[in-house]
Design an enzyme around this catalytic site. Sequence first.
Site, PDB file in Angstrom:
ATOM      1  N   SER A 146       0.757  -1.252  -0.015  1.00  0.00           N
ATOM      2  CA  SER A 146      -0.095  -0.011   0.034  1.00  0.00           C
ATOM      3  C   SER A 146       0.974   1.185  -0.110  1.00  0.00           C
ATOM      4  O   SER A 146       2.217   1.277   0.500  1.00  0.00           O
ATOM      5  CB  SER A 146      -0.864   0.094   1.343  1.00  0.00           C
ATOM      6  N   TYR A 159      -1.606  -0.572  10.797  1.00  0.00           N
ATOM      7  CA  TYR A 159      -1.656  -0.917   9.445  1.00  0.00           C
ATOM      8  C   TYR A 159      -0.553  -0.405   8.545  1.00  0.00           C
ATOM      9  O   TYR A 159       0.291  -1.357   7.747  1.00  0.00           O
ATOM     10  CB  TYR A 159      -2.840  -0.426   8.802  1.00  0.00           C
TER      11      TYR A 159
END
Length: 253
Positions: A146, A159
Site C-alpha cells: 500500500s 496498518y
Amino acid sequence: MSANTKKLAGKVAVVTGASKGIGAEIAKQLAAGGAAVVVNYSASKAGADKVVAEIERAGGKAVAVKANLAEEADVRRLFAEAKAAFGRLDVLVNNAGIYEFAPIEAVTAEHFHKQFNLNVLGLILSTQEAVKHFGPEGGSVINISSVVATARVPNGSVYSATKGAVDALTRSLSAELGARKIRVNTINPGMVETDGVHSAGIAESDFRKQVESQTPLGRIGRPGDIAPAAVFLASDDSAWITGESFFISGGNR
C-alpha cells in the site's frame, strides 16, 4: 484476449484473499492471460465461487480453496490443493490482508496481532510454502502492499507498519531467492474503491474527497487499475525485475 496474446498460458497462480476487491480482479485477469488460478478465501465462499464461475464462463480454469493464511496447517493445505488441482505452481499473489485504523491511544495487542498475523505472518507463511512448490524454472511472488507503507497516515500506525514490513520483506526475499530464479515484487496501491472501502464508510467520506484532491489523476483507483500490473509481474515480460515496489496511486504518494 486471443490465444496468441495469452502470456500466462501454462502457468498456475495462487491468489490469496481473492473472493472480492483487488484480489478477485487480479484472479480474473491472470486467468484471462491464460493462467490456471487458485482463488483463496477465508470467509466468503460465495464470493470465491462467483469469481471461479466468472473465470470458467470466460473459458479459463480456476478452483476456490478456503484457508486462513495466519494458520500454518491451512497454508500447507492451500498449496497442496493447488498442486493437486493443477500440477504445478508459478505465481503467488499475496493479496490477503486486513486494515483497521485507530489513534495510538486505542491501539491494543489484539489490534496489533490481528493485522500483523495476516498481513505479515500470513505473507511469510504463504511465500515459504510457495517456494517449496515452485519448479526449477523459478516463480514470481507478487506482494500487495500500500502507499501507506511510506505515506504519513494518521491513525494508521499499525496498518502502515504491516505494509512497511511487506516492502522490507520484498527487498530481503528478492535478494535471498534470486539465485533460485524466484522474483519478488510489490504493488503499492493508493485508495481503491472496493467493498471494504464502502463497508468502512470511506467511499463517500470527506477523506476520499481529500485524497482525490491530492491525486494528480483526480480520482481514487479501481481494482482494474491494479490487476494489469500483477499480470505483468506474473509474466516473463518482467523476467529481469525483482525487489521493486510499483506504486499505482494516480500519482498520489
